[in-house]
Design a protein around this motif. Sequence first.
Motif, mmCIF file in Angstrom:
data_model
loop_
_atom_site.group_PDB
_atom_site.id
_atom_site.type_symbol
_atom_site.label_atom_id
_atom_site.label_comp_id
_atom_site.label_asym_id
_atom_site.label_seq_id
_atom_site.Cartn_x
_atom_site.Cartn_y
_atom_site.Cartn_z
ATOM 1 N N GLN A 80 0.413 -1.119 -0.135
ATOM 2 C CA GLN A 80 0.163 -0.107 -0.053
ATOM 3 C C GLN A 80 0.066 0.961 -0.258
ATOM 4 N N SER A 81 2.328 0.990 0.204
ATOM 5 C CA SER A 81 3.212 2.023 0.567
ATOM 6 C C SER A 81 3.197 3.322 -0.643
ATOM 7 N N ASN A 82 3.183 4.738 -0.902
ATOM 8 C CA ASN A 82 3.634 5.528 -1.341
ATOM 9 C C ASN A 82 4.542 6.374 -1.005
ATOM 10 N N PRO A 83 5.732 6.841 -1.668
ATOM 11 C CA PRO A 83 6.107 8.113 -1.171
ATOM 12 C C PRO A 83 5.708 8.572 -1.553
ATOM 13 N N LEU A 84 5.035 9.723 -2.757
ATOM 14 C CA LEU A 84 5.054 10.732 -2.571
ATOM 15 C C LEU A 84 4.300 11.259 -1.126
ATOM 16 N N HIS A 85 3.644 10.611 -0.013
ATOM 17 C CA HIS A 85 2.986 10.871 0.974
ATOM 18 C C HIS A 85 4.246 10.772 2.175
ATOM 19 N N ALA A 86 5.096 11.168 1.892
ATOM 20 C CA ALA A 86 6.711 10.967 2.484
ATOM 21 C C ALA A 86 6.535 10.991 4.177
ATOM 22 N N THR A 144 9.349 3.984 3.195
ATOM 23 C CA THR A 144 9.670 3.996 2.645
ATOM 24 C C THR A 144 10.546 5.079 1.345
ATOM 25 N N VAL A 145 10.765 5.881 1.911
ATOM 26 C CA VAL A 145 11.804 7.008 1.494
ATOM 27 C C VAL A 145 12.386 6.872 1.711
ATOM 28 N N ARG A 146 13.093 6.583 3.270
ATOM 29 C CA ARG A 146 14.482 6.089 3.832
ATOM 30 C C ARG A 146 14.478 4.654 2.582
ATOM 31 N N PHE A 147 13.934 3.960 2.770
ATOM 32 C CA PHE A 147 14.864 3.209 1.187
ATOM 33 C C PHE A 147 15.428 3.396 0.415
ATOM 34 N N GLU A 148 15.042 4.143 -0.612
ATOM 35 C CA GLU A 148 14.686 5.202 -1.480
ATOM 36 C C GLU A 148 15.938 5.882 -1.724
ATOM 37 N N ALA A 149 16.266 6.597 -0.569
ATOM 38 C CA ALA A 149 17.797 7.168 -0.082
ATOM 39 C C ALA A 149 18.678 6.369 0.149
ATOM 40 N N THR A 153 15.458 7.602 -6.296
ATOM 41 C CA THR A 153 15.370 6.322 -7.592
ATOM 42 C C THR A 153 14.356 6.777 -8.250
ATOM 43 N N THR A 154 14.136 6.315 -9.813
ATOM 44 C CA THR A 154 13.246 6.052 -10.846
ATOM 45 C C THR A 154 12.768 4.935 -11.150
ATOM 46 N N LEU A 208 7.659 -0.792 -4.582
ATOM 47 C CA LEU A 208 8.791 -1.579 -5.355
ATOM 48 C C LEU A 208 10.686 -1.417 -4.995
ATOM 49 N N SER A 209 10.648 0.056 -4.453
ATOM 50 C CA SER A 209 11.526 0.278 -3.726
ATOM 51 C C SER A 209 12.065 -0.215 -2.176
ATOM 52 N N VAL A 210 10.348 -0.638 -1.751
ATOM 53 C CA VAL A 210 11.228 -1.333 -0.273
ATOM 54 C C VAL A 210 11.936 -2.635 -0.703
#
Length: 498
Positions: free
Chosen positions: A110-116, A122-127, A153-154, A347-349
Amino acid sequence: MGLKRVWQQAARGVEKVAQRIPAVQKRLEAEYAQVEQMVREQMRPKLDALPDFNELPDAGVPREQILDWLQQLRTQESPPWMQGRVSGTVYHGEPDLSEFLSRVYALHAQSNPLHADLFPSTVRFEAEIVRMTARLLHAPDTDDPEGQVVGTTTSGGTESILLAMKTYRDWARAEKRITEPEVIAPETAHPAFDKAAHLFGIRLIRTPVGDDFKAKLEPIQDALTRNTIAIVGSAPSYPHGIIDPIPQMAAIAQQYGVGMHVDACLGGFILPFIEQLGYPVTPFDFRVAGVTSMSVDPHKYGYTPKGLSVVLYRGRSLRRYQYFTYTDWQGGLYASPTLPGSRPGALSVAGWAAMVAIGKQSYLDAARRIMETAVAIRKGIEQMPDLRLMGEPLFLIAFTSAHERLNIYQVLDQMRQRGWRLNALQRPPGLHLAVTVRHTQSGVAEAFLSDLRESVAYVKAHPDEKGEMAPIYGMANSLPFRGVVDEVLKRYLDALYD
Ligand SMILES: Cc1ncc(COP(=O)(O)O)c(C=O)c1O
């Protein structure tokens, strides 16, 4: 206007006139129909039990039923890649890794990093994906914000490339007042650069490669103008798996004060390990002074699920030109770092989990096995008098016919009949196999070489057989009229959705 452009314009004019002639139209329609028929036959899932859904079902289909269909389709579709018969595509695919990543995905579906604020993990994993990737590519350890390598990330290599090109466009507009931006890329660079040029109003200047399939330097020098915003190099290129002379190209970029983008979508996660194993690898990463950005795909040789790439910049201020912010919307303040709005955080996670679970030792081990397999395949091809390697390959082996009597696209068809899916190259014609973990299974390299030998012998004995892909690639490779080839591609896309 260069001679090449004059010739292209003349060819387009002739083509337009020719297409109005009824006999030509009829012939073309027949060719197009053949392509459409092939797409329909080969690319439709063959599962009789699966009904067509052209509108929403009135009542939901039982979940067990859906799982059963999907399981059957998976059983049908996975053998070619699972058994190592496909070039690239699935780069790892071991069931235990896939199952682990599916569990990770499910936890964060359900995660969406647009909503940090809601999904800070998730945001931390992307970083961390960005930092781990930058470090792998020798980002310097510095406190200077303009020396630091940063990125985002992209969703894939194409998005990373699009963003890098948009970034240079906006950088050059703001800092150099360039309003008609130009990017120089060797003809082997990925079409994502053409897509970027098309979308962002950039003129892409393609420069030739040498017989070794490496970018030639002189044409790059000659193509530089006051509108140049960046030079592109590949590490390695998709067609032939060859690394461009990045140090020399970066030196030119530095001398002229333009960006140097290295497209390491394919190589970013394997070349550092290949280098560690002692194979000769042309310097291509942030150790090269003039390199200002890179595109790197964890979803290829980083063995993460599909949908994850990284774009990196040298200097925090350059990354700023990638961002999109909007302050005046009634829906609130809006800021997004990449092309999409909402993003699939799972996907990032899963990508982060893959990178952390695999670790340096296993990446190194996978690279060792891939290179041993690639060397065996390369040696086998070198011993076939009818074939010739294209350049000096590492893990992606491109080859072509050694003489005009052998049509390499007929070899492609014969390999296809023996269960192999190789990639076709054009201008000049050739085939390639990107060696992955799947090909390191016991017996795969031997089976490949034996089937290749058989395929070549068959084509030599039956030179006039038409085949499936051979006529299409033969036409695409030889026709000066690119509009016809373009129409074939558009009909192919239409057929996928019909
Ligand atoms: C060198 C190179 N660049 C860019 C891309 C584009 O990557 P993607 O298909 O993930 O968009 C590819 C894909 O194969 C590639 O090989």
